[in-house]
Motif scaffolding. Structure first.
Motif, PDB file in Angstrom:
ATOM      1  N   PHE A   1      59.385  20.132  43.880  1.00 43.72           N
ATOM      2  CA  PHE A   1      59.742  21.475  44.533  1.00 43.72           C
ATOM      3  C   PHE A   1      58.570  22.630  44.157  1.00 43.72           C
ATOM      4  CE2 PHE A   1      63.920  19.411  44.603  1.00 43.72           C
ATOM      5  CZ  PHE A   1      64.180  19.899  45.791  1.00 43.72           C
ATOM      6  N   HIS A   2      57.844  22.922  44.934  1.00 43.36           N
ATOM      7  CA  HIS A   2      56.865  23.970  44.679  1.00 43.36           C
ATOM      8  C   HIS A   2      57.305  25.292  45.239  1.00 43.36           C
ATOM      9  CE1 HIS A   2      52.425  24.526  46.353  1.00 43.36           C
ATOM     10  NE2 HIS A   2      52.659  25.567  45.588  1.00 43.36           N
ATOM     11  N   VAL A   3      57.456  26.048  44.460  1.00 45.13           N
ATOM     12  CA  VAL A   3      58.083  27.367  44.734  1.00 45.13           C
ATOM     13  C   VAL A   3      57.273  28.632  44.598  1.00 45.13           C
ATOM     14  CG1 VAL A   3      59.851  28.944  43.717  1.00 45.13           C
ATOM     15  CG2 VAL A   3      60.588  26.788  44.198  1.00 45.13           C
TER      16      VAL A   3
ATOM     17  N   LYS B   1      43.909  47.824  58.883  1.00 43.13           N
ATOM     18  CA  LYS B   1      44.030  48.313  57.634  1.00 43.13           C
ATOM     19  C   LYS B   1      43.803  46.978  56.637  1.00 43.13           C
ATOM     20  CE  LYS B   1      48.075  51.058  57.904  1.00 43.13           C
ATOM     21  NZ  LYS B   1      49.403  51.096  57.187  1.00 43.13           N
ATOM     22  N   ASN B   2      43.765  45.912  57.568  1.00 41.91           N
ATOM     23  CA  ASN B   2      43.120  44.597  56.577  1.00 41.91           C
ATOM     24  C   ASN B   2      44.087  44.285  55.334  1.00 41.91           C
ATOM     25  OD1 ASN B   2      41.402  42.741  57.419  1.00 41.91           O
ATOM     26  ND2 ASN B   2      39.660  43.743  57.056  1.00 41.91           N
ATOM     27  N   ARG B   3      45.289  44.478  55.283  1.00 44.48           N
ATOM     28  CA  ARG B   3      45.976  44.410  54.063  1.00 44.48           C
ATOM     29  C   ARG B   3      46.406  42.804  54.096  1.00 44.48           C
ATOM     30  NH1 ARG B   3      50.353  49.144  54.287  1.00 44.48           N
ATOM     31  NH2 ARG B   3      48.826  50.805  53.586  1.00 44.48           N
ATOM     32  N   PRO B   4      46.474  42.170  52.643  1.00 45.41           N
ATOM     33  CA  PRO B   4      47.023  41.083  52.923  1.00 45.41           C
ATOM     34  C   PRO B   4      48.351  40.899  53.680  1.00 45.41           C
ATOM     35  CG  PRO B   4      46.910  41.970  50.519  1.00 45.41           C
ATOM     36  CD  PRO B   4      46.417  42.947  51.539  1.00 45.41           C
ATOM     37  N   ASN B   5      48.658  39.903  54.202  1.00 42.54           N
ATOM     38  CA  ASN B   5      49.907  39.698  54.938  1.00 42.54           C
ATOM     39  C   ASN B   5      51.034  39.558  53.943  1.00 42.54           C
ATOM     40  OD1 ASN B   5      48.787  40.031  57.431  1.00 42.54           O
ATOM     41  ND2 ASN B   5      48.469  37.678  57.448  1.00 42.54           N
ATOM     42  N   TYR B   6      50.908  39.193  52.943  1.00 38.57           N
ATOM     43  CA  TYR B   6      52.096  39.056  51.851  1.00 38.57           C
ATOM     44  C   TYR B   6      51.537  39.110  50.522  1.00 38.57           C
ATOM     45  CZ  TYR B   6      50.099  34.338  51.876  1.00 38.57           C
ATOM     46  OH  TYR B   6      49.460  33.492  52.084  1.00 38.57           O
ATOM     47  N   ILE B   7      52.182  39.458  49.391  1.00 40.81           N
ATOM     48  CA  ILE B   7      51.925  39.318  48.158  1.00 40.81           C
ATOM     49  C   ILE B   7      52.828  38.381  47.198  1.00 40.81           C
ATOM     50  CG2 ILE B   7      51.791  40.681  46.031  1.00 40.81           C
ATOM     51  CD1 ILE B   7      49.790  41.802  48.042  1.00 40.81           C
ATOM     52  N   ILE B   8      52.159  37.415  46.555  1.00 40.80           N
ATOM     53  CA  ILE B   8      52.822  36.639  46.000  1.00 40.80           C
ATOM     54  C   ILE B   8      52.932  36.728  44.632  1.00 40.80           C
ATOM     55  CG2 ILE B   8      52.672  34.128  44.716  1.00 40.80           C
ATOM     56  CD1 ILE B   8      51.323  33.046  47.305  1.00 40.80           C
ATOM     57  N   ASP B   9      54.391  37.032  43.947  1.00 36.87           N
ATOM     58  CA  ASP B   9      54.701  37.248  42.634  1.00 36.87           C
ATOM     59  C   ASP B   9      54.116  36.184  41.812  1.00 36.87           C
ATOM     60  OD1 ASP B   9      55.525  38.495  40.293  1.00 36.87           O
ATOM     61  OD2 ASP B   9      57.767  38.465  40.998  1.00 36.87           O
TER      62      ASP B   9
ATOM     63  N   GLU C   1      54.255  21.646  40.670  1.00 35.64           N
ATOM     64  CA  GLU C   1      54.123  20.517  39.691  1.00 35.64           C
ATOM     65  C   GLU C   1      54.795  21.122  38.359  1.00 35.64           C
ATOM     66  OE1 GLU C   1      50.682  18.144  39.862  1.00 35.64           O
ATOM     67  OE2 GLU C   1      51.297  17.389  41.663  1.00 35.64           O
ATOM     68  N   GLY C   2      55.707  21.859  38.375  1.00 34.18           N
ATOM     69  CA  GLY C   2      56.506  22.182  37.095  1.00 34.18           C
ATOM     70  C   GLY C   2      55.639  23.332  36.457  1.00 34.18           C
ATOM     71  N   LYS C   3      54.635  23.729  36.953  1.00 32.30           N
ATOM     72  CA  LYS C   3      53.774  24.724  35.930  1.00 32.30           C
ATOM     73  C   LYS C   3      53.769  25.949  36.840  1.00 32.30           C
ATOM     74  CE  LYS C   3      50.340  21.698  35.412  1.00 32.30           C
ATOM     75  NZ  LYS C   3      50.973  20.346  35.444  1.00 32.30           N
ATOM     76  N   LEU C   4      53.850  26.996  36.030  1.00 24.66           N
ATOM     77  CA  LEU C   4      53.794  28.303  36.436  1.00 24.66           C
ATOM     78  C   LEU C   4      52.183  28.767  36.788  1.00 24.66           C
ATOM     79  CD1 LEU C   4      55.584  30.990  37.046  1.00 24.66           C
ATOM     80  CD2 LEU C   4      55.229  31.739  34.897  1.00 24.66           C
ATOM     81  N   LEU C   5      52.015  29.152  37.867  1.00 22.46           N
ATOM     82  CA  LEU C   5      50.496  29.236  38.235  1.00 22.46           C
ATOM     83  C   LEU C   5      50.107  30.655  37.804  1.00 22.46           C
ATOM     84  CD1 LEU C   5      49.754  27.266  41.496  1.00 22.46           C
ATOM     85  CD2 LEU C   5      49.616  26.386  39.138  1.00 22.46           C
ATOM     86  N   LYS C   6      51.037  31.811  38.650  1.00 20.58           N
ATOM     87  CA  LYS C   6      50.601  33.131  38.279  1.00 20.58           C
ATOM     88  C   LYS C   6      51.965  34.023  38.307  1.00 20.58           C
ATOM     89  CE  LYS C   6      49.537  34.878  42.911  1.00 20.58           C
ATOM     90  NZ  LYS C   6      48.365  35.442  43.355  1.00 20.58           N
TER      91      LYS C   6
ATOM     92  N   ALA D   1      58.471  19.859  48.323  1.00 17.20           N
ATOM     93  CA  ALA D   1      59.281  20.952  49.163  1.00 17.20           C
ATOM     94  C   ALA D   1      58.754  22.043  48.723  1.00 17.20           C
ATOM     95  CB  ALA D   1      60.786  20.604  48.807  1.00 17.20           C
ATOM     96  N   VAL D   2      57.958  23.068  49.638  1.00 15.33           N
ATOM     97  CA  VAL D   2      57.719  24.197  49.366  1.00 15.33           C
ATOM     98  C   VAL D   2      58.946  25.144  49.756  1.00 15.33           C
ATOM     99  CG1 VAL D   2      56.157  26.114  49.905  1.00 15.33           C
ATOM    100  CG2 VAL D   2      55.254  23.590  49.764  1.00 15.33           C
ATOM    101  N   LEU D   3      59.113  25.911  48.879  1.00 15.39           N
ATOM    102  CA  LEU D   3      60.689  27.027  48.995  1.00 15.39           C
ATOM    103  C   LEU D   3      59.838  28.414  48.953  1.00 15.39           C
ATOM    104  CD1 LEU D   3      62.966  24.690  47.510  1.00 15.39           C
ATOM    105  CD2 LEU D   3      63.470  25.363  49.879  1.00 15.39           C
ATOM    106  N   ILE D   4      60.118  29.121  49.758  1.00 17.14           N
ATOM    107  CA  ILE D   4      59.452  30.530  49.538  1.00 17.14           C
ATOM    108  C   ILE D   4      60.622  31.407  49.495  1.00 17.14           C
ATOM    109  CG2 ILE D   4      57.748  32.258  50.400  1.00 17.14           C
ATOM    110  CD1 ILE D   4      57.960  28.931  52.416  1.00 17.14           C
ATOM    111  N   ASP D   5      60.681  32.174  48.353  1.00 19.25           N
ATOM    112  CA  ASP D   5      61.758  33.112  48.279  1.00 19.25           C
ATOM    113  C   ASP D   5      61.076  34.566  48.880  1.00 19.25           C
ATOM    114  OD1 ASP D   5      64.284  34.339  47.214  1.00 19.25           O
ATOM    115  OD2 ASP D   5      62.793  35.316  46.292  1.00 19.25           O
ATOM    116  N   ASP D   6      61.781  34.958  49.971  1.00 20.80           N
ATOM    117  CA  ASP D   6      61.341  36.155  50.431  1.00 20.80           C
ATOM    118  C   ASP D   6      61.998  37.313  49.899  1.00 20.80           C
ATOM    119  OD1 ASP D   6      60.022  38.079  52.243  1.00 20.80           O
ATOM    120  OD2 ASP D   6      61.363  37.396  53.839  1.00 20.80           O
ATOM    121  N   GLY D   7      61.787  37.708  48.638  1.00 16.02           N
ATOM    122  CA  GLY D   7      62.351  38.798  47.900  1.00 16.02           C
ATOM    123  C   GLY D   7      63.978  38.912  47.868  1.00 16.02           C
TER     124      GLY D   7
END
Ligand code: UDP
Ligand code: MG
Length: 336
Positions: free
Chosen positions: A85-87, A318-326, A331-336, A60-66
């Motif tokens: 849960f992949h967040v 402008k070619n900006r990225p469409n979103y920024i991942i914080d 798999e239970g591990k913090l990637l970045k 389950a990919v859950l995206i928190d939109d701020g």
């Protein structure tokens, strides 16, 4: 924070859900979340039930939109405890379409993704039915809202919007279908390669093509809280649908221009003939004023319509990225 995450422990009793990983998932739920703390416990409970019983491996990919409520912390903790849960936590509120875009790009489901809203308006249990259709060979299985349990003015606005869009769009965007859909891996990969900034995903999904089919369902009422789509966000989404998928507005402006020129020429000849042959001057300050204001308005509208297209070029260039991942927890591990 522990009390906010009670739903994590209470549902599974003494089973250690940390060990319940399904390996590489075949299908990913993709669910944008914005200030949904009141809906999360039920949503998570229902997702866990589906994942526990499913013969195919799911994430389950859950995206928190701020979110500014507790959703963010709840999701983070959930992902650290249950590896299914992949967040993804976005750096700020980017809007539903971009949150969904972020979700689609991190979803690992090898067969595809099941996109739904976080407010339980789209029942996650329908995955089985949608996936079965995908197995029959449909790359996209989209939901058609048969009935909507929403206020009448919202239903009417949606009804009119989808019918106008259908008339003027370059692609045949199905009536009354939102983002709720099963999207096969092939189409997800293509969506991920489409760099457009002002996204109308249900339109992009149709534009891609392949075999697509609709399944009717009754859209439920939002379980808790109010719609997170403000009026201006909804208008923006509608404008993206129209301006990204139709040349009609700009063609309409040219036609209106031609019509205005033609009618003013006709009127000019009428005035000249009346003066030369009948000797009468046409009076009428009021009608003159009316015409000036009318055409002033039409010109402003024309500039506005032109502006909508130019704005889209401007933002895209402008070619900006469409979103920024914080942060991302997979798999239970913090990637970045
Ligand atoms: N949402 C989001 N970002 C936003 C607005 C909404 O991620 O800026 C999410 C929201 O939490 C929900 C989904 O998008 O899961 C659909 O939003 P909502 O239910 O408010 O829209 P509606 O159903 O009223 O059209
Ligand atoms: Mg909703």
């Amino acid at each position: 924070m522990a009390e906010d995450c009670l739903f994590l422990t209470s549902k599974k009793g003494n089973i250690d859900i940390r060990r319940m990983t399904n390996g590489i998932p075949q299908v990913s739920f993709v669910i944008p979340v914005y200030n949904e703390e009141s809906n999360l416990p039920t949503l998570v409970e229902r997702l866990i039930k589906i994942m526990d019983q499913s013969p195919i491996s799911l994430e389950a990919v859950l995206i928190d939109d701020g979110s500014r409520d507790n959703s963010r912390a709840m999701l983070k903790q959930l992902a650290l405890v249950d590896p299914r849960f992949h967040v993804v936590l976005l750096s700020r509120n980017h809007g539903h379409q971009l949150a969904l875009t972020a979700g689609l790009s991190v979803a690992r489901g090898t067969e595809g993704v099941f996109v739904l809203d976080g407010d339980l308006q789209d029942p996650p249990e329908l995955l089985e039915e949608f996936y079965a259709k995908h197995l029959e060979g449909y790359e996209v299985v989209y939901a058609i809202r048969e009935k909507r349990k929403e206020p009448w003015y919202k239903r009417m606005a949606y009804f009119i919007f989808y019918r106008i869009l259908k008339k003027i769009a370059n692609v045949d965007i199905p009536l009354d279908s939102g983002d709720f859909s099963f999207i096969g891996r092939k189409v997800v990969n293509i969506l991920n390669q489409m760099p457009e900034e002002s996204r109308f995903i249900r339109g992009m999904r149709t534009w891609i093509g392949f075999k697509q089919i609709g399944i009717s369902y009754n859209r439920q009422e939002r379980a808790f809280g109010d719609s997170k789509y403000t009026f201006s966000k909804l208008v923006q989404l509608a404008l993206n649908g129209i301006f990204n998928f139709s040349e009609f507005p700009i063609k309409f402006v040219s036609s209106a221009g031609f019509l205005a020129i033609a009618s003013s020429l006709l009127y000019f000849f009428y005035v000249v003939i009346k003066k030369l042959f009948i000797g009468q001057v046409i009076e009428g300050f009021t009608s003159l004023l009316f015409v000036i204001i009318l055409f002033g308005g039409i010109q402003l509208l024309a500039i506005g319509i032109l502006g909508e297209y130019i704005l889209r070029i401007f933002f895209q260039s402008k070619n900006r990225p469409n979103y920024i991942i914080d942060q991302e927890i997979c798999e239970g591990k913090l990637l970045k």
